[in-house]
Design a protein around this motif. Structure first.
Motif, PDB file in Angstrom:
ATOM      1  N   HIS A   7      -6.960  -0.070   6.127  1.00  0.00           N
ATOM      2  CA  HIS A   7      -7.651  -0.913   7.124  1.00  0.00           C
ATOM      3  C   HIS A   7      -9.065  -1.306   6.693  1.00  0.00           C
ATOM      4  CE1 HIS A   7      -5.204   1.281  10.538  1.00  0.00           C
ATOM      5  NE2 HIS A   7      -4.441   0.721   9.622  1.00  0.00           N
ATOM      6  N   ASP A  16      -6.553   6.804   2.292  1.00  0.00           N
ATOM      7  CA  ASP A  16      -5.759   5.669   2.722  1.00  0.00           C
ATOM      8  C   ASP A  16      -6.757   4.713   3.373  1.00  0.00           C
ATOM      9  OD1 ASP A  16      -4.332   3.845   4.230  1.00  0.00           O
ATOM     10  OD2 ASP A  16      -2.753   5.262   4.772  1.00  0.00           O
ATOM     11  N   LYS A  22      -2.848  -7.509   8.073  1.00  0.00           N
ATOM     12  CA  LYS A  22      -4.230  -7.102   7.800  1.00  0.00           C
ATOM     13  C   LYS A  22      -5.147  -8.332   7.832  1.00  0.00           C
ATOM     14  CE  LYS A  22      -3.070  -2.800   7.249  1.00  0.00           C
ATOM     15  NZ  LYS A  22      -1.741  -2.881   7.845  1.00  0.00           N
ATOM     16  N   ALA A  80       0.819  -1.216   0.000  1.00  0.00           N
ATOM     17  CA  ALA A  80       0.000   0.000   0.000  1.00  0.00           C
ATOM     18  C   ALA A  80       0.852   1.265   0.000  1.00  0.00           C
ATOM     19  CB  ALA A  80      -0.919  -0.006   1.222  1.00  0.00           C
ATOM     20  N   THR A  81       2.072   1.174   0.525  1.00  0.00           N
ATOM     21  CA  THR A  81       2.920   2.373   0.584  1.00  0.00           C
ATOM     22  C   THR A  81       3.286   2.823  -0.832  1.00  0.00           C
ATOM     23  OG1 THR A  81       3.774   1.569   2.678  1.00  0.00           O
ATOM     24  CG2 THR A  81       5.033   3.312   1.605  1.00  0.00           C
ATOM     25  N   SER A 129      -4.436  -2.026   1.878  1.00  0.00           N
ATOM     26  CA  SER A 129      -3.231  -2.816   2.171  1.00  0.00           C
ATOM     27  C   SER A 129      -3.612  -4.273   2.387  1.00  0.00           C
ATOM     28  CB  SER A 129      -2.541  -2.297   3.434  1.00  0.00           C
ATOM     29  OG  SER A 129      -1.509  -3.194   3.818  1.00  0.00           O
TER      30      SER A 129
END
Ligand SMILES: Cc1ncc(COP(=O)(O)O)c(C=O)c1O
Length: 395
Positions: free
Chosen positions: A174, A171, A200, A76-77, A195
């Motif tokens: 989650h 973002d 997760k 995800a970054t 992510s």
């Protein structure tokens, strides 16, 4: 059950658990099906570069979210970095400080300044009432974070973005499987980023995904995550390597297959915690909106030390002694970590709610790795700690 203070590990008793209980212990799906997929990948000799498993993972996620484009990535970054670049953010971007550091780093990495906004203490997400005072001529966008999977103030942020001509992205690291006003997260703003990191609730070992309903943006992001290749021997854009490989996609697919069971387990655990912690003074468990879809992947406690008689840090130390590895996400807040602490030494003055919350939050283990009995034991220990808070004050 540890009913006496002397039973607590911090007071010399044996730890409640032989093996450490972790927050974010990976959920493993159907092992046999997964191993079959790995064999299939080897047989295919197609290990990465938009292989069939990645394509299927994207299609399944798009169907689940009801969004036009899902673009799988290595994490995800990198996905955030690419989206930020693809929509042309520059200068300053407003973000909450109460988030995982990657939200801020994805900006700073490209020399865009993250301007930290305070949170609403009731939602833990960016406070839309505090955004406009942070806007300067250099501001180009806002990143909302759906912390704990609970949607941030999407309606208010969208309104501010439109009125002040700022790009809005989310973002959603989650928030896979969660909804806002009946619409799945993944459909809001210019784009959203999920992510699938191992911690997760559904994972791809490592993985990320961008979702958008904008065809042009999706095409640009697809180019950018693959070095800008528009075809063989033809680079048409600046790009990087953000690709997801086939093994990760197979794990992601297997996770999605088992997602309903994992959410059911998380919800069951949440309800058990809620029951067992209900009457404890100074301890509150965050709520998930029952009218929406939630993944219940975080058990988030807020501890009011003055009422509980024990501080968050004392409680954490005590739980660690019992081999319950509770975590202080996202302590101490991005603005108090480097390089932001040095760049903006006075940022905290505008972040009172963030700093207060950073001292109160404790995350407890959940997921398929723990059961009802474990939760009863954990809550029993917390109860004993509070009952005997006077005796353990100075330990
Ligand atoms: C809020 C938030 N944003 C971004 C990320 C980064 O995700 P990844 O580890 O997939 O790069 C995380 C990861 O934990 C996160 O919690």
């Amino acid at each position: 059950m540890k009913n006496r203070v002397a039973d607590l590990a911090i007071c010399g008793g044996p730890p409640a658990f032989k093996e450490t209980l972790h927050v974010g212990r990976p959920n493993i799906g159907d092992r046999d099906a997964l191993l079959k997929s790995f064999n299939q990948i080897l047989d295919n000799r197609w290990l990465t570069n938009n292989g069939p498993f990645v394509q299927e993972f994207e299609a399944k996620a798009a169907e689940l979210i009801g969004v036009k484009h899902c673009i799988a990535m290595c994490n995800a970054t990198v996905a955030l970095e690419i989206v930020i670049r693809a929509i042309g953010l520059t200068g300053e971007v407003i973000v909450p400080s109460f988030t995982f550091i990657a939200t801020a780093h994805a900006l700073q990495w490209q020399e865009i300044t993250p301007v930290f906004c305070d949170i609403d203490p009731h939602t833990h997400t960016i406070d839309p009432r505090k955004i406009e005072r942070l806007i300067t001529p250099k501001t180009t966008g806002i990143i909302g974070v759906h912390l704990w999977g609970r949607p941030c103030a999407i309606t208010e942020l969208t309104e501010i973005g439109e009125r002040r001509n700022l790009k809005l992205i989310f973002d959603a690291a989650h928030a896979f499987g969660c909804s806002h006003k009946g619409r799945m997260i993944g459909n809001f703003g210019e784009a959203e980023v999920f992510s699938f990191h191992a911690t997760k609730f559904i994972n791809a070992f490592e993985g990320g995904m961008v979702t958008t309903n904008n065809d042009e943006l999706a095409a640009k992001i697809r180019l950018m995550k693959n070095f800008g290749f528009g075809g063989y021997d033809n680079v048409v854009h600046i790009g990087t390597n953000g690709k997801m490989n086939e093994v990760c996609a197979a794990m992601g697919l297997s996770s999605i297959e088992g997602m309903d069971q994992v959410i059911a387990a998380n919800r069951r655990n949440y309800k058990q915690y809620q029951k067992d912690l209900a009457d404890l003074p100074g301890i509150s468990l965050i709520r998930y909106d029952e009218a929406e879809k939630s993944n219940y992947q975080y058990i988030v406690l807020e501890i009011d030390g003055t009422v509980a008689g024990i501080s968050r840090d004392q409680l954490m130390k005590m739980l660690h002694a019992e081999n319950i590895f509770a975590r202080r996400y996202f302590y101490p807040g991005c603005h108090r970590m480097e390089p932001y602490r040095s760049y903006f030494p006075h940022a905290g003055l505008l972040l009172p709610e963030t700093e207060k919350l950073c001292d109160r939050i404790l995350i407890l283990p959940t997921g398929t790795a723990i059961d009802e009995g474990d939760i009863k034991t954990i809550c029993g220990i917390i109860r004993t700690a509070i009952d005997y808070s006077d005796s353990i004050q100075n330990i």
